[in-house]
Design a protein around this motif. Structure first.
Motif, mmCIF file in Angstrom:
data_model
loop_
_atom_site.group_PDB
_atom_site.id
_atom_site.type_symbol
_atom_site.label_atom_id
_atom_site.label_comp_id
_atom_site.label_asym_id
_atom_site.label_seq_id
_atom_site.Cartn_x
_atom_site.Cartn_y
_atom_site.Cartn_z
ATOM 1 N N VAL A 68 0.858 -1.189 0.000
ATOM 2 C CA VAL A 68 0.000 0.000 0.000
ATOM 3 C C VAL A 68 0.890 1.234 0.000
ATOM 4 C CG1 VAL A 68 -1.784 1.274 1.238
ATOM 5 C CG2 VAL A 68 -1.835 -1.229 1.226
ATOM 6 N N VAL A 69 0.776 2.046 -1.035
ATOM 7 C CA VAL A 69 1.612 3.234 -1.202
ATOM 8 C C VAL A 69 0.884 4.449 -0.642
ATOM 9 C CG1 VAL A 69 2.681 4.773 -2.901
ATOM 10 C CG2 VAL A 69 2.766 2.311 -3.229
ATOM 11 N N GLN A 70 1.591 5.234 0.148
ATOM 12 C CA GLN A 70 1.044 6.476 0.683
ATOM 13 C C GLN A 70 1.820 7.638 0.091
ATOM 14 O OE1 GLN A 70 1.044 6.804 4.933
ATOM 15 N NE2 GLN A 70 0.246 8.883 4.901
ATOM 16 N N LEU A 71 1.093 8.535 -0.558
ATOM 17 C CA LEU A 71 1.697 9.736 -1.136
ATOM 18 C C LEU A 71 1.346 10.918 -0.241
ATOM 19 C CD1 LEU A 71 0.695 9.225 -4.881
ATOM 20 C CD2 LEU A 71 2.852 8.632 -3.788
ATOM 21 N N SER A 72 2.339 11.725 0.096
ATOM 22 C CA SER A 72 2.100 12.911 0.912
ATOM 23 C C SER A 72 2.978 14.043 0.399
ATOM 24 C CB SER A 72 2.391 12.624 2.388
ATOM 25 O OG SER A 72 3.740 12.239 2.557
ATOM 26 N N GLY A 73 2.677 15.244 0.860
ATOM 27 C CA GLY A 73 3.443 16.409 0.445
ATOM 28 C C GLY A 73 2.525 17.487 -0.092
ATOM 29 N N PHE A 74 3.133 18.513 -0.661
ATOM 30 C CA PHE A 74 2.387 19.652 -1.183
ATOM 31 C C PHE A 74 2.628 19.776 -2.675
ATOM 32 C CE2 PHE A 74 2.975 20.502 3.296
ATOM 33 C CZ PHE A 74 1.699 20.911 3.678
ATOM 34 N N VAL A 75 1.545 19.927 -3.434
ATOM 35 C CA VAL A 75 1.633 20.082 -4.883
ATOM 36 C C VAL A 75 0.852 21.328 -5.308
ATOM 37 C CG1 VAL A 75 1.998 17.641 -5.397
ATOM 38 C CG2 VAL A 75 -0.315 18.513 -5.206
ATOM 39 N N SER A 76 1.046 21.739 -6.550
ATOM 40 C CA SER A 76 0.489 23.003 -7.030
ATOM 41 C C SER A 76 -0.981 22.930 -7.428
ATOM 42 C CB SER A 76 1.291 23.493 -8.237
ATOM 43 O OG SER A 76 2.634 23.653 -7.879
ATOM 44 N N SER A 77 -1.440 21.763 -7.915
ATOM 45 C CA SER A 77 -2.812 21.705 -8.421
ATOM 46 C C SER A 77 -3.442 20.343 -8.177
ATOM 47 C CB SER A 77 -2.827 22.005 -9.920
ATOM 48 O OG SER A 77 -2.210 20.948 -10.625
ATOM 49 N N ARG A 78 -4.762 20.321 -8.328
ATOM 50 C CA ARG A 78 -5.513 19.080 -8.190
ATOM 51 C C ARG A 78 -5.108 18.106 -9.300
ATOM 52 N NH1 ARG A 78 -7.396 15.780 -4.766
ATOM 53 N NH2 ARG A 78 -9.245 16.681 -3.873
ATOM 54 N N ALA A 79 -4.771 18.636 -10.465
ATOM 55 C CA ALA A 79 -4.339 17.790 -11.580
ATOM 56 C C ALA A 79 -3.033 17.064 -11.241
ATOM 57 C CB ALA A 79 -4.160 18.633 -12.839
ATOM 58 N N ASP A 80 -2.127 17.735 -10.535
ATOM 59 C CA ASP A 80 -0.876 17.092 -10.105
ATOM 60 C C ASP A 80 -1.155 15.952 -9.131
ATOM 61 O OD1 ASP A 80 0.574 18.796 -11.686
ATOM 62 O OD2 ASP A 80 1.249 20.080 -10.034
ATOM 63 N N ILE A 81 -2.121 16.147 -8.239
ATOM 64 C CA ILE A 81 -2.494 15.086 -7.287
ATOM 65 C C ILE A 81 -3.015 13.880 -8.054
ATOM 66 C CG2 ILE A 81 -4.135 14.437 -5.484
ATOM 67 C CD1 ILE A 81 -3.911 17.298 -4.398
ATOM 68 N N ASN A 82 -3.938 14.125 -8.977
ATOM 69 C CA ASN A 82 -4.528 13.028 -9.751
ATOM 70 C C ASN A 82 -3.479 12.307 -10.593
ATOM 71 O OD1 ASN A 82 -7.037 13.663 -8.680
ATOM 72 N ND2 ASN A 82 -7.605 14.965 -10.403
ATOM 73 N N LYS A 83 -2.552 13.082 -11.171
ATOM 74 C CA LYS A 83 -1.500 12.485 -11.999
ATOM 75 C C LYS A 83 -0.561 11.620 -11.151
ATOM 76 C CE LYS A 83 0.361 14.713 -15.510
ATOM 77 N NZ LYS A 83 1.199 15.639 -16.310
ATOM 78 N N ALA A 84 -0.182 12.102 -9.967
ATOM 79 C CA ALA A 84 0.712 11.339 -9.091
ATOM 80 C C ALA A 84 0.051 10.043 -8.630
ATOM 81 C CB ALA A 84 1.114 12.189 -7.888
ATOM 82 N N VAL A 85 -1.224 10.098 -8.289
ATOM 83 C CA VAL A 85 -1.945 8.895 -7.870
ATOM 84 C C VAL A 85 -2.023 7.907 -9.022
ATOM 85 C CG1 VAL A 85 -4.193 8.012 -7.139
ATOM 86 C CG2 VAL A 85 -3.244 10.038 -6.033
#
Length: 104
Positions: A68-85
């Motif tokens: 199970v991978v957990q991603l954390s941190g701060f990103v610039s946009s919602r699109a970056d969150i979706n892309k990283a996931v």
């Protein structure tokens, strides 16, 4: 002499069994093999995020526990969150992805 060999054999068998039980995983603790598997998954996810244009891998933290991978941190946009996931889900061995990333 035969008695000594018998006792030594029993001792080493017990020692081997104890070592095997000591390396077993529990619900909250990984076994040795699982730890290395998770390290490989973490490295692959970090590399995939690094190779993805537009994502800043320095701002995304990756941790893995039992696949199970957990991603954390701060990103610039919602699109970056979706892309990283999406990138993390595409890595072999990932069972699921937990998203703890926040917008700046």
């Amino acid at each position: 002499m035969k008695q000594l060999i018998k006792y030594l054999s029993a001792f080493f068998l017990a020692l081997t069994l104890l070592a095997a039980v000591g390396c077993a995983s529990t619900q909250k603790q990984e076994g040795t093999g699982e730890y290395f598997d998770d390290s490989v998954i973490t490295s692959k996810v970090k590399a995939a995020i690094l190779n993805e244009p537009g994502l800043s891998s320095a701002e995304i933290n990756v941790e893995t526990f039992k696949g199970v991978v957990q991603l954390s941190g701060f990103v610039s946009s919602r699109a970056d969150i979706n892309k990283a996931v999406a990138v993390a889900r595409g890595v072999a061995g990932v069972k699921s992805v937990k998203n703890d990333m926040r917008l700046k």
